[in-house]
Design an enzyme around this catalytic site. Structure first.
Site, PDB file in Angstrom:
ATOM      1  N   GLU A 253      48.085  19.009 -84.965  1.00 43.97           N
ATOM      2  CA  GLU A 253      47.689  19.285 -83.586  1.00 43.97           C
ATOM      3  C   GLU A 253      48.807  18.864 -82.635  1.00 43.97           C
ATOM      4  OE1 GLU A 253      46.582  20.750 -80.713  1.00 43.97           O
ATOM      5  OE2 GLU A 253      44.795  20.866 -81.998  1.00 43.97           O
TER       6      GLU A 253
ATOM      7  N   ASP B   9      54.580  21.652 -84.700  1.00 40.51           N
ATOM      8  CA  ASP B   9      54.057  22.992 -84.903  1.00 40.51           C
ATOM      9  C   ASP B   9      53.650  23.137 -86.371  1.00 40.51           C
ATOM     10  OD1 ASP B   9      53.462  25.674 -84.889  1.00 40.51           O
ATOM     11  OD2 ASP B   9      55.471  26.362 -84.366  1.00 40.51           O
TER      12      ASP B   9
ATOM     13  N   ASP C 263      43.502  29.849 -80.526  1.00 42.80           N
ATOM     14  CA  ASP C 263      43.673  30.577 -79.267  1.00 42.80           C
ATOM     15  C   ASP C 263      43.668  32.074 -79.578  1.00 42.80           C
ATOM     16  OD1 ASP C 263      44.570  31.722 -76.850  1.00 42.80           O
ATOM     17  OD2 ASP C 263      45.648  29.888 -76.351  1.00 42.80           O
TER      18      ASP C 263
ATOM     19  N   ASP D 242      34.991  33.212 -82.387  1.00 42.04           N
ATOM     20  CA  ASP D 242      33.918  33.909 -81.684  1.00 42.04           C
ATOM     21  C   ASP D 242      34.449  35.152 -80.978  1.00 42.04           C
ATOM     22  OD1 ASP D 242      35.283  31.857 -80.059  1.00 42.04           O
ATOM     23  OD2 ASP D 242      34.097  32.720 -78.427  1.00 42.04           O
TER      24      ASP D 242
ATOM     25  N   THR E 202      31.308  22.514 -83.557  1.00 37.66           N
ATOM     26  CA  THR E 202      32.369  22.031 -82.683  1.00 37.66           C
ATOM     27  C   THR E 202      31.950  22.258 -81.239  1.00 37.66           C
ATOM     28  OG1 THR E 202      33.592  24.120 -82.433  1.00 37.66           O
ATOM     29  CG2 THR E 202      34.069  22.809 -84.403  1.00 37.66           C
TER      30      THR E 202
ATOM     31  N   TYR F 193      33.697  23.675 -78.940  1.00 36.89           N
ATOM     32  CA  TYR F 193      34.072  25.028 -78.530  1.00 36.89           C
ATOM     33  C   TYR F 193      33.040  26.032 -79.033  1.00 36.89           C
ATOM     34  CZ  TYR F 193      36.772  29.165 -77.514  1.00 36.89           C
ATOM     35  OH  TYR F 193      37.171  30.379 -77.005  1.00 36.89           O
ATOM     36  N   GLU F 194      32.575  25.843 -80.260  1.00 35.84           N
ATOM     37  CA  GLU F 194      31.564  26.737 -80.813  1.00 35.84           C
ATOM     38  C   GLU F 194      30.289  26.695 -79.976  1.00 35.84           C
ATOM     39  OE1 GLU F 194      29.936  27.267 -85.240  1.00 35.84           O
ATOM     40  OE2 GLU F 194      29.250  25.428 -84.263  1.00 35.84           O
TER      41      GLU F 194
END
Length: 252
Positions: free
Chosen positions: A87, A114, A136, A172, A210, A212-213
């Site tokens: 990360e 990276d 992303d 998603d 998560t 974000y989910e």
């Protein structure tokens, strides 16, 4: 470094910093990350298990772990497994370090570089699983080339996965799910394991969810969970030809 690697390294578009760190967070980053960091400045050990205090039964890589919730959950769930998390976003790294310290996890190594640099450092056939969760999406068509899943990264996955190893992908964004299915099918040796709709509509066993989910579901988007198995035996020659073509490609 090859021209392809130069181009991929230059194509990192993610954020590396967010809000200013508090004093305690900055100290955790300074003290703990060097102890857990994957030593990319050294040659990778032939036995990747040497990175860990115990002898792991397998090693998994999570790319772009965000705040580390999933990574920490899986590491606590499977203390016999070695986990490598990548990360570059500093604030996410600090959160993950806090979870690792709080839970006393001894089976996690980290990198703030990276993911391409980490993939290129890893020994061949050293991983049992690669996890990429909600990357992303770069939804605008002119930005699709920035998506992490592509022929060069998938070729790297194929090199570092053991036969029978898996690539887990969740998103998603429908166009990114379709993109990943298309790109993975182009790489000989990768097989999508789904045989029925439930296989991609339901998350993996032990899935903690998560943040974000949860946000995506609240906003009406439907996640997909894809599993690809690396089975090179029947496609080894085809994959080698694919890889030779990829390496000779002029990225300009």
């Amino acid at each position: 470094m090859t021209p392809l690697e130069d181009a991929r390294d230059a194509a990192f578009f993610g954020r590396r910093k967010g809000k200013a760190l508090r004093a305690g967070q900055a100290e955790r980053l300074r003290q703990l990350l060097p102890r857990l960091a994957v030593p990319l400045h050294e040659p990778a050990p032939t036995d990747l298990g040497a990175l860990f205090r115990h002898a792991p039964t397998e090693i998994r890589l999570e790319i772009g772990f965000g705040g580390g919730e999933h990574l920490a959950h899986r590491a606590a769930e499977r203390p016999d497994v070695g986990f490598i998390g990548v990360e570059p976003f500093v604030n996410g790294m600090v959160k993950a370090l806090g979870l690792i310290e709080e839970r006393g996890l001894a089976n996690v190594r980290l990198s703030d570089r990276d993911a391409i640099a980490v993939l290129d450092w890893l020994p061949s056939a050293s991983l049992q699983r690669i996890v990429l969760l909600y990357p992303d999406p770069w939804p605008k068509k002119r930005h699709w080339k920035r998506r992490f899943v592509g022929p060069d990264t998938l070729a790297r996955f194929a090199r570092v996965l053991r036969p029978g190893g898996e690539f887990h992908f969740a998103s998603d964004i429908e166009s990114y799910v379709d993109w990943t299915l298309f790109e993975t099918r182009r790489v000989p040796g990768f097989r999508w394991t789904a045989t029925r709709p439930q296989d991609w509509r339901q998350p993996w066993t032990g899935w903690p969810g998560t943040r974000y989910e949860a946000k995506a579901i609240r906003e009406g988007r439907v996640p997909a969970y894809l599993t690809f198995r690396w089975e090179p035996d029947g496609d080894r020659m085809a994959f080698d030809e694919f890889n030779d073509t990829l390496r000779s490609r002029d990225p300009s």
